[in-house]
Design an enzyme around this catalytic site. Structure first.
Site, PDB file in Angstrom:
ATOM      1  N   HIS A 192     -25.348   9.282  21.240  1.00 43.67           N
ATOM      2  CA  HIS A 192     -26.474   9.339  20.605  1.00 43.67           C
ATOM      3  C   HIS A 192     -26.390   8.689  19.098  1.00 43.67           C
ATOM      4  O   HIS A 192     -27.184   8.584  18.529  1.00 43.67           O
ATOM      5  CB  HIS A 192     -26.411  10.694  20.098  1.00 43.67           C
ATOM      6  CG  HIS A 192     -26.596  12.060  20.111  1.00 43.67           C
ATOM      7  ND1 HIS A 192     -28.309  12.275  21.885  1.00 43.67           N
ATOM      8  CD2 HIS A 192     -26.051  12.793  21.438  1.00 43.67           C
ATOM      9  CE1 HIS A 192     -27.797  13.366  22.810  1.00 43.67           C
ATOM     10  NE2 HIS A 192     -26.728  13.710  22.443  1.00 43.67           N
ATOM     11  N   GLU A 219       0.680  -1.352   0.031  1.00 42.21           N
ATOM     12  CA  GLU A 219      -0.063   0.007   0.171  1.00 42.21           C
ATOM     13  C   GLU A 219       0.938   1.390  -0.038  1.00 42.21           C
ATOM     14  O   GLU A 219       0.554   2.291  -1.129  1.00 42.21           O
ATOM     15  CB  GLU A 219      -1.068  -0.147   1.033  1.00 42.21           C
ATOM     16  CG  GLU A 219      -1.645  -0.446   1.299  1.00 42.21           C
ATOM     17  CD  GLU A 219      -1.536  -1.912   1.425  1.00 42.21           C
ATOM     18  OE1 GLU A 219      -0.731  -2.937   2.006  1.00 42.21           O
ATOM     19  OE2 GLU A 219      -2.663  -3.450   2.133  1.00 42.21           O
ATOM     20  N   LYS A 226      -2.528 -11.206   3.190  1.00 39.86           N
ATOM     21  CA  LYS A 226      -1.191 -10.073   2.405  1.00 39.86           C
ATOM     22  C   LYS A 226      -0.855 -11.352   0.941  1.00 39.86           C
ATOM     23  O   LYS A 226      -1.028 -11.199   0.068  1.00 39.86           O
ATOM     24  CB  LYS A 226       0.245 -10.199   2.600  1.00 39.86           C
ATOM     25  CG  LYS A 226      -0.252  -9.194   3.817  1.00 39.86           C
ATOM     26  CD  LYS A 226       1.363  -8.224   4.095  1.00 39.86           C
ATOM     27  CE  LYS A 226       0.759  -8.379   5.388  1.00 39.86           C
ATOM     28  NZ  LYS A 226       2.252  -7.175   6.018  1.00 39.86           N
ATOM     29  N   GLY A 236       6.128  -1.878  14.776  1.00 40.28           N
ATOM     30  CA  GLY A 236       5.348  -0.804  14.321  1.00 40.28           C
ATOM     31  C   GLY A 236       4.625   0.143  15.295  1.00 40.28           C
ATOM     32  O   GLY A 236       3.852   1.679  15.085  1.00 40.28           O
TER      33      GLY A 236
END
Ligand SMILES: O=P(O)(O)OC[C@H]1O[C@](O)(CO)[C@@H](O)[C@@H]1O
Length: 562
Positions: free
Chosen positions: A389, A217, A509, A272
């Protein structure tokens, strides 16, 4: 000497003791627990450097907490904490340290990993980042055509995105208003298109963040950004002035076309999802400035020091971990809600999703055995009061028990005081209502029609933690992130799992790689999937063959699915 296998947590006597406490407290309400102990709130409140945790509105008493702490000692939480700070290879399946705490060590501290004190290296990179951020912020760094940088686009995904994006939003009031900082993560082309909309390439800096520099990506988005930049500025040489990289993989960074003089490094001992205060936070540092970044690091360090030094019974991350385990394993709770009463913390739940679910979404223990107890919960949440809400109905009257962390502040970052008073009135009202409910007798006494009484009653006993700080600022954000990092680590130790790998992301992947060939090649390999996947792939190919690019402002071709 043969190493002894770790005892599964549910076979420990402390686990059996907890089960007994669970039975003992069955049906005992928070109303009763508060009535029986007038000092309960102060007994179950802990403050650390201005951050307060009130855990009194939980289904616990002193004996339960004692038993939970016993379990923590029995599973060696105190030893594992020390092992982390000592730089041991606690990420056993990847045979490396998980030493993100070294990223926040003070300049004069020592933290040794594989025989080397890594603190000087950490500060060297922080200094480089500081110098670079200052050049961008001051306008001294010029783009290829001689213009100062006004836009910073962070390209990364997962831990290379969620931390910086969450923190940049959380601290946006501390950001340089002259800089436009945006984030691109999704491989969906709409992400980069919308992030770049209106930006002048000659004033744009791309920060490509990827620990491995192999993430499809990120590399796809970075290639697209580079193409757009070169097309706009007319020369490949522009890349040098408009692209920097953050990675552990210098070879791949060079291969992509970014010189290593424009690379900020970090190390394989930083996971990460534990990396926001490493070079991964470069875009954030450019936005808020090196001083604010340092103040955030101080907040991390304050929580690290507390985590390392406080006894387990008075240790904030450990307490959160134990209370979480209590619901996860003894009350059948499957999810955990994070409810920040701050719009600036809107991305905090998403950040914690990766931190928690990628770390503790495991079903095999460190010995390779199937775990026999439930591990990490589903983490979710939204800021209040918006969530009130939307989904709080289920929190109050639904059939699921959802333990919640409410996070709020005594003072607003900005906005009129009246807003903040209303915001916090709702915060306190919600935790009170969730804990104590409204009994059928009380509802009837208020004159509610008899047939509506069951509908309008609240059972209560819905547990919450309250986290309260003075004001959302860089220091407090650092404390909060470190708090949850250490909570997640502690739970991993309690369950006997490794919180630092993420093999579970791999299969998807690999399959995507193969399916990409099937979708995009003129002569694709024969589809070798199940019937469902084969037919979806074939439907996509048929639609792709007929694909018509949308006209700007016009309709998309919807041939595939309509
Ligand atoms: O920084 P990288 O190497 O691009 O990885 C991005 C993310 O992808 C993951 O490996 C999951 O696929 C995360 O753990 C990581 O934060």
């Amino acid at each position: 000497m043969m190493e002894l296998l770790q005892t599964p947590v549910d076979q420990r006597p402390q686990w059996a003791a907890l089960a007994e406490h669970r039975a003992r407290l069955d049906g005992v309400s928070l109303r009763r627990l508060f009535a029986e102990n007038p000092g309960r709130a102060s007994e179950f409140t802990l403050g650390v450097d201005g951050l307060l945790l009130d855990y009194s509105k939980n289904l616990i008493d002193a004996e339960v907490m004692g038993a939970l702490v016993d379990l923590a000692y029995a599973t060696g939480v105190h030893r594992r904490i020390e092992a982390m700070f000592e730089g041991e290879r606690i990420n056993t399946t990847e045979d490396r340290a998980a030493a993100h705490v070294a990223l926040r060590a003070a300049r004069d501290q020592r933290m040794v990993i594989d025989g080397e004190n890594v603190v000087p290296r950490v500060h060297h990179v922080l200094d480089e980042m500081g110098a670079f951020a200052t050049r961008i912020r001051s306008g001294a760094w010029l783009g290829y055509t001689g213009k100062a940088i006004k836009n910073v686009v962070n390209i990364g995904i997962g831990g290379s995105d969620l931390g910086p994006v969450m923190a940049a939003e959380a601290l946006s009031a501390y950001s340089d208003p002259g800089l436009n900082v945006r984030f691109v993560s999704n491989v969906d082309g709409s992400d980069i298109v919308s992030a770049l909309r209106g930006l002048d390439q000659s004033e744009t800096l791309y920060v490509v963040v990827s620990k491995t520099f192999t993430t499809v990506e990120t590399l796809t988005n970075a290639r697209t950004a580079r193409r757009l930049l070169v097309d706009a500025l007319g020369n490949e040489d522009a890349v040098r002035r408009h692209f920097v990289a953050v990675s552990t993989n210098a070879k791949q960074v060079r291969h992509f076309g970014i010189e290593t003089e424009n690379m900020f490094g970090f190390w394989d001992w930083v996971g990460g999802r534990y990396s926001v205060e490493s070079a991964v936070g470069l875009s954030l540092m450019i936005a808020i400035g090196p001083e604010n970044f340092a103040s955030m690091t101080d907040g991390f360090r304050a929580m690290d020091t507390h985590f390392r030094e406080a006894p387990l019974a008075h240790n904030m991350p450990v307490l959160l971990a134990l209370i979480g385990l209590w619901y996860n394993n003894f009350h059948d709770a499957q999810t955990h809600a994070i409810l920040p009463y701050s719009t600036y913390l809107a991305r905090f739940p998403a950040y914690l999703q990766q931190l928690d679910m990628e770390s503790n979404g495991k079903s095999v223990d460190t010995e390779g055995r199937l775990v026999r107890v439930r591990t990490g919960p589903v983490v979710w949440g939204e800021p209040g009061t918006n969530g009130q809400h939307a989904f709080y109905q289920l929190l109050h009257q639904g059939t699921h028990l959802v333990p919640c962390d409410f996070i709020g502040f005594l003072r607003p970052v900005d906005g009129p005081d009246e807003h903040h008073d209303l915001l916090m009135a709702n915060f306190f009202a919600q935790t009170e209502a969730l804990a104590f409910g409204r009994s059928e007798e009380e509802v009837a006494a208020a004159g509610v029609r008899a047939d509506l009484v069951p509908h309008r009653s609240f059972a209560g006993d819905r547990p919450t933690n309250t986290l309260l700080a003075g004001r959302l600022n860089p220091f407090v954000l650092g404390q909060l992130v470190a708090l949850y990092e250490h909570k997640v680590f502690t739970q991993g130790v309690l369950w006997g799992i490794n919180s630092f790998d993420q093999w579970g992301v791999e299969l998807g992947k690999v399959l995507a790689h193969r399916i990409f060939d099937e979708l995009s090649q003129d002569e694709p390999p024969a589809p070798g999937h199940d019937e469902s996947t084969n037919s979806l792939v074939s439907m996509y190919r048929t639609a792709a063959a007929r694909r018509v690019r949308p006209r700007p402002g016009g309709d998309r071709d919807g041939a595939a699915v309509r």
